[in-house]
Design an enzyme around this catalytic site. Sequence first.
Site: not given
Length: 656
Positions: A108, A378
Site C-alpha cells: 500500500e 401454586s
Amino acid sequence: MYQEPFRADHMMERDRRTRRTRLILGGVLGSLVLLGTVLGVTGWHWAFHDLPAAPTSASELWSTRREPSVTLQDRDGHVLAVRGPLYARAVALDALPEHVPQAFLAIEDQRFYEHDGVDLRGVFRALWVNFQAGRSVQGGSTITMQLVKNLILTPDRHLRRKIQEMRLARQLEDHLTKTEILELYLNRIYLGARAFGVEAAAQRYFDKPATELTLAEAALLAALPKAPSRLDPTVNLAAAQARAATVLDAMLEAGFIDQAAHDAAIAEPAAPVADTSDPNATAVWGHAFDYALAEAADLVAADVPDLVIRTTLDPALSRAAHDVIETVLDEEGEAQNAGEAAIMLLAPDGAIRAFAGGRDYATSQFNRAIQAQRQPGSAFKPFVFAAALEAGYDPSSAVWDEPIDLEGWTPQNFSGGFRGLVTLQEALKRSINTVAAQVADQVGIARVVEVGQRFGIRSPLPELPAIALGAAEVNLLELTSAYAVFGNDGARREPYFITSITNSRGDILFEHVDTPAQRATTAATARSMSTMLQDVVLSGTGRRAALPGRASAGKTGTSQSFRDAWFVGYTADFTAGVWVGNDDDTPMDDVTGGGLPAIIWQRFMTRVHQDLPVRPLSAPAPRTRSEREERLAAFYSDLSASFSVILADGASPTER
C-alpha cells in the site's frame, strides 16, 4: 528649420502609441491577474469550501464513523454473536509481528516513513501507469490518504475529493505520529466479511488473534484493502491468494523478507478456517442479545458507537436450554396445546448462567423468561409457608384441609376433595389450596406479600386472599431468583447478567462488582423450607422433576384454567425455573406444573449437572413416611397444639 515640426509631431505620435500600448498591455496584464485571482479564489473555494477540519489527536479518529456495533460475549470472553460490523479490541503496533504491518506497507505505501502524507513520486508514477494503460490501475494514495478517505472524507473518486484528501493528509501528519497513523489504519481498515481492522479480520478468517498471524496470513489480509468484497477469501479464495502472492513479492522487493520466507509463504498460502460463528446464533442468542442491550442501556452512555458486552452466560448450558425446550414441545406440545416455554438458570452468586426466552427468536422476539408476566399459581406457595414458619409454625404443624370461606372467597383443591387434618409439610407436598389459603389468612396477607418481596419478587403483589394461590403476576427471572434463597440458606443474591462492558479499544465502561448477600430469612427457616421442597420432588407433585442420584428441591405451579404451568427448583449447584404456556393466554389441555414443566426441568438439569460431582443440599432430606404416618403426625401435632393452648389458658385437659 522646416523639418523640425514634422520630427516633433512624429515623436509625439510615437509617444502616444507607446503609452497606448503600455495601457493596453497593463490592462491585459491586470485583467489576467484579476482573472487569475478570481480563478484562484474560485478554485480554492471549489476545492476547499467544505473541507472538514483535520483531527488534532488520534483519539478523535478511533471512534469516528463507527457504525453501531455490539458484540455479545460469554462468561469467558468468547464471542457469541455480533450485531452490526465486526470490531475487535484495538491492537498496538508493537504487539503485532513485524510482518503484519510490513505486509500492508509493502503493498500500500512503501515510502510511508519518508513522505509527509502525500507521496508525489507515487502520484506521478500512478498517473504515468494509468496513462499507459488507458485506465485507472494505480491510485497513488498513501496510507495517510486512505485513512483520510475512510474516516474523514467520502470515498468518491472526484478530483476535488482527491485534492482535499492530499491537503488533509498533510495536516494529519502535522498532528499525529507515524505510529499513531499506522495503528489507526491497521485497526480501522475494512477487510471484508463485516470485519474492520486486523484483529477482527484475524478472528473472522483464522480464528486467532492478530498477534499470532503467520507471514502467509498477514499477506492475505494485506491483499484485501484493494477490493475487500471482491477478494473476500470466504467467497473468492483463488483471487485473494493471487493478490497475497503479489503482496509477498512486494515484501521481498522492499527488503522486508528474504527469499526463503517468501518462497515458503508462496508454497503454503493461507486459507480461512471454517466459519466458527454459530449458524443458529439468532435463534439461540437473540433473546440474550436483546436483554444485554436493555441492561447495557441502563449502565453506559447511549452514544457509545460500539460495545463489547461480556455476560454471565455458559454457551453449552444455553444451547441445552433451547434444545430441551424444542425437543419436549416437539414431542408433546401440540398434543397438549402448549406452544411456548422458557427456562432460567441461576448460579448461587446470582449470575444468570443460561436462559431460553422461547422456542425461536426468529419467530418471536418476545422474551418469556424476562418480559412475560404470568400467574405462578401454586409455585407461589413456598413464600406463604415461609411466612408461616417465620410466624411460629413448623413443618409438622397440623392444619385442617376442609372447605373454607374467606370473605366470600371459597378456594377449591385441584383434586376436588379434602384430606382432613394434615401437616404443613404434607400440604406443600400435595399442593393443598385450602391449607395455603388458611395459613396466609392466619399469618396475614401483608406478611406473605412482604416475604415475597424480601425474597426478590419485584412485581406488584396485591394484598388479597388469592395471593396465597399465586393470583399475582410475576416473571420467571424473579421467581427463580426468589427460590434461590431457600437453597442459599436464606441469603439473597441479586441476579445479574453483565460482567463488563467495554468499547472495541478495550476501554472499560462498566464492570460488575460483587455485593454481599442480603439476609432474606434465617438459615433455619430456609432449611426447613428446603426439606419440605425436597419432599415435593421425592413424593409430591414434582416427582417427574427428580434427578436420579442427586438431591433436588422445588415446587410445581399451575394457574387457573391451565393457562400457565411452572416448575421451579434447585440443587446444591444451580437454581432453575421453567414456564410453559401460550402467548395468547389460551388454556392448555390439562398441563400442570408436574407435567411438561417438570419434564423440561428434569431433562435440562440432567444436562446441566452431567459433569458435576454429586453434592448434597445444606438442608436434611425429609424422612419418608406413609400416608398413615403422615396422618398420625398431623394428629399428634394437632393434639400437642391443643394441649399447649389448654395449658396457656390455665385449665386442665379434663376441664376442657
